[in-house]
Design an enzyme around this catalytic site. Structure first.
Site, mmCIF file in Angstrom:
data_model
loop_
_atom_site.group_PDB
_atom_site.id
_atom_site.type_symbol
_atom_site.label_atom_id
_atom_site.label_comp_id
_atom_site.label_asym_id
_atom_site.label_seq_id
_atom_site.Cartn_x
_atom_site.Cartn_y
_atom_site.Cartn_z
ATOM 1 N N LYS A 177 0.846 -1.200 0.000
ATOM 2 C CA LYS A 177 0.000 0.000 0.000
ATOM 3 C C LYS A 177 0.882 1.252 0.000
ATOM 4 C CE LYS A 177 -4.199 1.070 2.622
ATOM 5 N NZ LYS A 177 -4.724 0.944 3.976
HETATM 6 C C1 E4P Z 1 -7.988 1.421 4.770
HETATM 7 O O1 E4P Z 1 -7.395 1.024 3.814
HETATM 8 C C2 E4P Z 1 -7.928 2.807 5.259
HETATM 9 O O2 E4P Z 1 -6.648 3.105 5.736
HETATM 10 C C3 E4P Z 1 -8.972 2.967 6.320
HETATM 11 O O3 E4P Z 1 -10.193 2.475 5.815
HETATM 12 C C4 E4P Z 1 -9.132 4.399 6.831
HETATM 13 O O4 E4P Z 1 -10.226 4.428 7.688
HETATM 14 P P1 E4P Z 1 -10.514 5.637 8.708
HETATM 15 O O5 E4P Z 1 -10.847 6.844 7.912
HETATM 16 O O6 E4P Z 1 -11.674 5.167 9.528
HETATM 17 O O7 E4P Z 1 -9.257 5.801 9.514
#
Ligand code: E4P
Length: 218
Positions: free
Chosen positions: A83
């Site tokens: 990622k």
């Molecule tokens: C996942 O890939 C993201 O990092 C995550 O869904 C972010 O979520 P949040 O906005 O609740 O921190």
């Protein structure tokens, strides 16, 4: 729609996996920090529980650093998706990883224009943040709709991973909008099961059954 858990917590992942509906997992530096276990070790543990794509995020912000961090993460297991953030360096790293056959999830996507960049760089997933877009007063689900429509127009193979999902309706609306994947906290996945009519209906079925087949009390 594939269902991912947005967590690095092993108990939550075990519970999700036990239901037989878990298709993968996403983590980010905040989720890893919450667990207090270094990323490579925690990702290795997750591969023993989750039979599906597992996103492992780099913390470097320059392309060289992302490549240096991402390659060993990708080598942990065939299911790892590296990622990277949607920055100039992140997109550059995504192009290089993709050419090397390393799958990439481009994260922190907040506009359709950014999503086009991710697709052009060969991303396997793009992660638009529905909840965080809603927080700014814009419409997170409309962003999912826009990206899915654009990808369809051009036959991009990048999959839309609807992220930052905070409610059951975020999951349902992402599915309606055509997202390939929804990643959600354990609490949201757990809530998908619940409906008062299911509880009431089951109670009535069991009552009727017991009335007909249980011997009357003496
Ligand atoms: C996942 O890939 C993201 O990092 C995550 O869904 C972010 O979520 P949040 O906005 O609740 O921190």
């Amino acid at each position: 729609m594939r269902f991912f858990l947005d967590t690095a917590n092993l108990d939550e992942l075990r519970a999700g996996a036990s239901w037989g509906i878990l298709d993968g997992c996403t983590t980010n530096p905040s989720l890893i920090a919450k667990e207090g276990i270094p990323i490579a070790e925690r990702i290795r543990q997750i591969t023993e529980i989750v039979d599906g794509d597992i996103s492992a995020e780099v913390v470097a912000t320059d392309c060289e650093g992302m490549l240096k961090e991402g390659r060993p993460l990708a080598a942990i297991h065939k299911n790892i998706v590296v990622k990277v953030p949607l920055t100039r360096d992140g997109i550059k790293a995504c192009s290089i990883f993709s050419k090397e056959g390393i799958r990439v999830n481009v994260t922190l996507c907040f506009s359709a224009g950014q999503a086009i960049l991710a697709a052009k760089a060969g991303a396997y997933f793009v992660s638009p943040f529905v909840g965080r877009v809603d927080d700014t007063g814009w419409d997170g689900i409309q962003l999912i709709r826009d990206i899915c429509g654009i990808y369809k127009n051009y036959g991009f193979s990048t999959q839309v991973l609807s992220a930052s999902l905070r409610t059951v309706n975020h999951v349902i609306d992402s599915a309606k909008a055509g997202a390939h994947v929804g990643t959600m906290p354990f609490k949201v996945m757990n809530s998908l099961f619940d409906h008062p009519l299911t509880d009431r209906g089951l109670e009535q079925f069991l009552k009727d059954h017991a009335k007909a087949f249980q011997p009357p009390a003496r």
